[in-house]
Design a protein around this motif. Structure first.
Motif, PDB file in Angstrom:
ATOM      1  N   UNK A   1       1.317  -1.192   0.044  1.00 36.53           N
ATOM      2  CA  UNK A   1      -0.094  -0.160   0.222  1.00 36.53           C
ATOM      3  C   UNK A   1       1.218   0.722   0.477  1.00 36.53           C
TER       4      UNK A   1
ATOM      5  N   UNK B   1       7.760   1.835   7.210  1.00 39.06           N
ATOM      6  CA  UNK B   1       6.342   0.615   7.784  1.00 39.06           C
ATOM      7  C   UNK B   1       5.588   1.525   8.494  1.00 39.06           C
ATOM      8  N   UNK B   2       6.071   2.934   9.359  1.00 39.56           N
ATOM      9  CA  UNK B   2       5.477   3.623   9.901  1.00 39.56           C
ATOM     10  C   UNK B   2       4.646   3.936   8.542  1.00 39.56           C
ATOM     11  N   UNK B   3       5.187   3.852   7.855  1.00 43.35           N
ATOM     12  CA  UNK B   3       4.479   5.297   7.193  1.00 43.35           C
ATOM     13  C   UNK B   3       2.740   4.502   6.166  1.00 43.35           C
ATOM     14  N   UNK B   4       2.691   3.038   6.717  1.00 41.81           N
ATOM     15  CA  UNK B   4       1.702   2.411   6.276  1.00 41.81           C
ATOM     16  C   UNK B   4       0.637   2.916   6.430  1.00 41.81           C
ATOM     17  N   UNK B   5      -0.449   3.249   6.156  1.00 40.04           N
ATOM     18  CA  UNK B   5      -1.583   3.703   6.780  1.00 40.04           C
ATOM     19  C   UNK B   5      -2.656   2.370   6.881  1.00 40.04           C
ATOM     20  N   UNK B   6      -2.739   2.147   8.252  1.00 40.44           N
ATOM     21  CA  UNK B   6      -3.933   1.435   8.057  1.00 40.44           C
ATOM     22  C   UNK B   6      -5.204   1.485   7.698  1.00 40.44           C
TER      23      UNK B   6
END
Lengths: 695, 363
Positions: A305, A363-368
């Protein structure tokens, strides 16, 4: 894995502080578990995943850091380059090139073995290594710096001063540096001199050929071995070393000369040696693995994503040494071919590239996001009824136990297993483990009871006398042929002592068989099964005369009763223990009893109690079925009131009281109407069963 | 004073004399039975003093003897004495009765702090409690709960999960084997394969169950424990869905302020892989609880919970799923660890010892 901050800064230009470094490494997957100060240095404790042997060195960690801030690794030129090559090509001979892909040897002469300088000792101690002597310390140092294990031989102790790399012969032995004599076989690779093994390749050197205080001429081995073979040898010898750990995960075959040169340079500088002949035998050339990707940016988006442009993807990959092949555009203009660097053994498919991009993009930039809906949620078919059953047993005072699925072999004998679990025709009826970590516990339990009884004993040892436990879990039995074992879910109970009241220490009535039976009835009833009955039956682990089969309809599903003296004695129980076990999977497989409403009575009924004196073998069940045999329509219900034994009755007798209820749907019955009917029933029951009414 | 008046005076004095012991009655600390006896005596006295044959009743007959012009005054006198007698007795009776009812109340007073009467309730195992809570959350999110075999072939335990022959996880020192060569499953990921074979894709399942590893029991290891595995495969599934799902679950479990953190990691059956942490439920991620270092998260503010990632294409292929069309995520974690963290249990061996002193702390 310990990594020194100062050492890293030797290898890379970085402005990251200690804290920032720890944070950034963790973010890209090199989990820093702790940072420990050591003198003016800081040491990172890094928890590496098994796919990243390339990070088992300061160079490897520096490479990851270089990607993070797009900074540059320092290029260390070695002065040893250009030193003499060996004239005598027979110095190293690889006989088994399938297991040794590359072998380099450097001769160093006039080496003085002694102590290492303080800076070297400090570096090693910072990462938890112990200094031994200058040559040993240097090889260790270079391994931690560049990731390449290496070994130094005393050249003069090698027969004919040469090396043969070959499989060991069956029966050959070697005493390794740890002073243990080891038997080698023809599946292990050995480093040999002209006559005998002098090292177990990639695992540990031999004691006889090792460096001592008197060594002056050194042969430095820097090699690459087949990973699986090193793993197998290490397991077989039960010998794991820093070297074998790295070789079996994979080292950088293209880094051998740099490592050898670095060590040579340090030995010359710190141990006064002179670099002499060098030989590089490289029979199995490295070919980078090719990974094809039609569109790395799209693949990254599809799997994670994340939106990362192709340019950014390639920047990250390049920084990690993953480069686009020169032939890429020629071979297929529709896709890109990436080449994995010699130090990465874990890049094989496009998804691997995506992970490299994603972890550095963050990974922290991947939106939930929640996945789109699909279908309705569902429990396991019996789960909700099992829950009611669990709550019911808990309400009755039972604590839920969970015990190990493996039990001691000794427990097999005495227990009567639930029907149809075991195939009696098999020679090996049970499932047995090859071995266990708990002594003796190698039987996959065919019954839950041993585990529960063990728990009863444990609680009794803690001065608890009143115990009620249940467990729901799988039991196991062998099946014929090569089939996977049978697994079946059972419910088991164990209870002993007296009734307990919440918040009160004084105990009530002592528990008996009817508490066990009642718990089973209540539990199954809560799960919608009311047609539960018991029939006297002799189960091997139960006491004669207090043992019954549990039936649902006319299907026997298990046993309930009082534990036999024999089994109780095995557990040293000095009070009565009641147990039950039944096949809950089969019990819950059915639909459960249907509920049909019966209209409420319009007219009052007449209840008459009658007591029979019966020999102990005559059961209530027989009396009740005789009552219904009589077939008086107005007699609507026959129920149990009480049982009495003792004073006033013979030893072999008991008195059973039942209540008969007479009722009409048309009118209120009178005593005069009921009396002859009641008498008729009582007469027939006494006549048929040969029993008398108690007066 | 007339003779009649003197007689009335006499009646009054006689009453006062007889009543004297009631007038002097000290109720303080008088036992219930004494008070009841006194009341009985008082009632007898009332009959004597006010009944039909009492002196004052007889005095009414004297009215006829009194001169007519004095009758009214005399009548009033008699009535006033009668009233005095009745009133005095009434007052005494009220006092006594009140004392008796107070004493009786005291006698029947219950200690309401004694425990209510009910059979001792049993307790579900903490692993069951947690499993049920998590199952409920995922069923509500459209997942099917799956349960499957605990004894497996190497194929399901390893090969189909892309764990190659040489992988450290495959070494027999980690896995239990039966004499016939079957493995006790070492992770619930086996259910991914079984469920995809059975149900096909798209799929959303949650598989709780027992797993086995050859660890000698110690404070943080037991050779048997419970894992929970989630799997979601569909067209267009990304790591964003993985993060969203895990975060949603943990928010429902630990409250809406819970945040998660995903860190790159490695598992053979996922690519890319991630470990996930969540903000500590005790200190809300601050690392400090009641001005001390928070215990569950060891002061870090994060609780490391499990592993996750995008299902490896080899795993999809081994279930007959085309990885170019479908993608999916999987995650898993250990229930014992989660239970130990939530309830502050320092030794996970307790979970399988079935010590009632342990079990009865959970509900």
């Amino acid at each position: 894995m310990n990594i020194s901050y100062n050492w890293l800064k030797d290898l890379i230009d970085t402005r990251l502080s200690v804290e920032e470094t720890a944070c950034e490494l963790t973010r890209v997957g090199l989990a820093v578990e702790g940072v420990h100060p050591h003198g003016d240095d800081h040491v990172f404790d890094i928890d590496l995943t098994s796919n990243r042997p390339d990070c088992l060195s300061h160079l490897g960690v520096a490479r990851e850091l270089a990607v993070i801030r797009n900074s540059k690794l320092k290029n260390k030129n070695s002065e040893t380059e250009g030193k003499p090559k060996a004239e005598n090509q027979t110095l190293v001979n690889i006989e088994d090139a399938d297991l040794c892909h590359r072998f380099t040897a450097r001769i160093l002469r006039n080496v003085k073995i002694g102590q290492s300088p303080q800076w070297l000792v400090d570096r090693l101690e910072a990462i938890g290594e112990r200094a031994i002597n200058n040559v040993a310390d240097i090889t260790n140092y270079v391994m931690h710096e560049l990731g390449q294990p290496m070994h130094s031989f005393d050249l003069d102790k090698l027969t004919e001063n040469r090396i043969v790399v070959r499989r060991a012969k069956n029966g050959e032995t070697i005493t390794t540096l740890d002073e243990v004599e080891r038997k080698l076989d023809d599946r292990m690779l050995a480093i040999c001199d002209a006559k005998k093994p002098v090292a177990v390749a990639g695992v540990m050197g031999g004691l006889a050929s090792g460096i001592t205080e008197t060594t002056t001429n050194v042969l430095l081995e820097v090699a690459y071995f087949d990973r699986a073979n090193i793993r197998a040898t290490s397991r077989k010898l039960n010998l794991a070393t820093e070297a074998s750990y790295r070789f079996e995960r994979g080292v950088d075959i293209e880094n051998l000369i740099r490592a050898s040169n670095r060590a040579t340079e340090l030995i010359c500088e710190l141990a006064g040696g002179e670099a002499a002949e060098f030989i590089d035998v490289y029979p199995t050339k490295f070919t980078p693995s090719e990974v094809e990707s039609a569109d790395i940016s799209a693949a990254t988006r599809r799997l994670t994503g994340l939106d990362v442009s192709t340019e950014d993807c390639n920047r990250i990959l390049n920084a990690l040494g993953i480069v686009v092949s020169d032939e890429s555009a020629i071979r297929d203009p529709q896709s890109t071919i990436y080449l994995s660097p010699s130090w990465r053994h874990d890049i094989a498919i496009e998804e691997d590239l995506v992970e490299e991009v994603a972890r550095h993009a963050g990974y922290e930039k991947i939106a939930d996001e929640l996945p789109p809906a699909f279908g309705a949620g569902e429990y396991q078919p019996t789960e909700l009824r099992e829950r009611r059953l669990r709550y019911c047993l808990a309400a009755l005072g039972f604590d839920e136990a969970l015990s190990y699925s493996f039990i001691d072999l000794r427990h097999d004998g005495p227990f009567q297993l639930v029907p149809h679990l075991v195939d009696g025709t098999l020679e090996e009826k049970f499932v047995t483990l090859r071995d266990s970590v708990i002594e003796g516990a190698v039987r996959m339990r065919p019954t839950i009871l041993p585990g529960l009884l063990e728990a009863v004993r444990l609680n009794m040892n803690h001065q608890r006398r009143d115990i009620k436990l249940f467990e729901i879990g799988k039991v196991f039995a062998a099946v014929g042929g090569d089939g996977l074992p049978k697994e079946q879910k059972l419910l088991a109970l164990a209870l002993t002592g007296s009734e307990l009241q919440e918040g009160r220490s004084m105990t009530g009535r002592p528990l008996d068989l009817y508490d066990a039976k009642g718990a089973i009835e209540a539990a199954l009833g809560s799960a919608g099964i009311a047609s539960v009955s018991c029939r006297a039956s002799e189960a091997t682990h139960l006491r004669l005369g207090q043992s019954a089969e549990i039936l649902i309809g006319d299907q026997v599903l298990g046993y309930v009763g009082r534990l036999s003296e024999d089994v109780a004695a095995r557990y040293k129980f000095r009070q009565a223990v009641f147990v039950a076990e039944l096949d809950i999977a089969t019990a819950l497989a059915g639909p459960g009893d249907l509920i049909a409403y019966k209209p409420l009575a319009k007219f009052p009924g007449v209840a008459r109690d009658v007591s029979f004196v019966v020999p102990r073998r005559v059961e209530l069940g027989a009396i009740l079925s005789e009552v219904s045999e009589v077939g008086i329509d107005l007699c609507r219900k026959a129920s149990f009131v009480d049982v009495y034994e003792g004073k006033g009755l013979a030893e072999n007798e008991r008195s059973v009281t039942i209540r008969l209820e007479y009722r009409s749907d048309e009118r209120t019955l009178t005593e005069e109407e009921v009396e002859p009917l009641h008498q008729m029933i009582v007469d027939q029951v006494t006549n048929k069963l040969g029993i008398v009414v108690r007066v | 004073m007339s003779e009649e008046e003197r007689q009335i005076q006499g009646i009054r004095e006689a009453f006062e004399q007889e009543f004297e012991r009631f007038a002097a009655l000290n109720l303080d600390g008088m036992a219930l039975s004494d008070a009841e006896a006194r009341l009985q005596e008082l009632r007898e006295l009332r009959i004597r003093q006010t009944g039909k044959r009492s002196a004052i009743a007889g005095a009414m007959k004297l009215i006829g003897r009194v001169a007519p012009h004095e009758r009214s005054a005399f009548g009033q006198l008699v009535q006033s004495v009668e009233k005095l007698i009745a009133g005095t007795i009434d007052a005494a009776e009220i006092l006594l009765s009140d004392h008796i009812s107070a004493a009786r109340t005291e006698l029947e007073r219950l200690d309401v702090t004694l425990p209510g009467r009910r059979p001792r309730t049993g307790h579900l195992h903490p692993i069951t409690i947690l499993r049920q809570r998590i199952e409920d959350i995922f069923v509500a999110m459209g997942y099917a709960i799956e349960d499957d075999r605990e004894i497996e072939t190497d194929y399901y335990n390893f090969d189909a999960l892309n764990i190659p022959e040489a992988h450290p996880a495959r070494e027999s020192q980690d896995t239990f084997y039966t004499t016939k060569g079957f493995a006790l499953r070492s992770q619930t990921s086996t259910v991914q394969i079984r469920a995809m074979e059975r149900r096909g894709v798209p799929i959303r399942i949650l598989a709780p169950g027992r797993v086995f590893r050859r660890d000698t029991p110690d404070m943080t290891h037991t050779p048997m424990f419970h894992q929970l595995e989630g799997l979601c495969v569909d067209k267009g599934i990304t790591m964003g869905h993985l993060k969203g799902t895990v975060t949603e679950w943990l928010k429902r479990m630990y409250g809406p302020d819970t945040v998660t953190r995903f860190r790159p990691s490695y598992f053979p059956f996922t690519e890319p892989s991630a470990e996930f942490d969540f903000s500590c439920f005790k200190c809300a991620g601050t690392g400090v609880f009641e001005s001390e270092r928070c215990r569950p998260c060891k002061g870090s503010g994060w609780i490391e919970l499990g592993g996750s990632g995008m299902v490896h294409p080899n795993v999809l292929r081994s279930c007959g799923v085309d990885p170019t069309v479908y993608s999916g995520f999987a995650f898993g974690f250990g229930l014992e660890r989660m239970t130990a963290l939530m309830y502050n249990i320092d030794d996970i061996r307790h979970m399988f010892e079935n010590d009632v002193r342990f079990l009865e702390q959970f509900r």
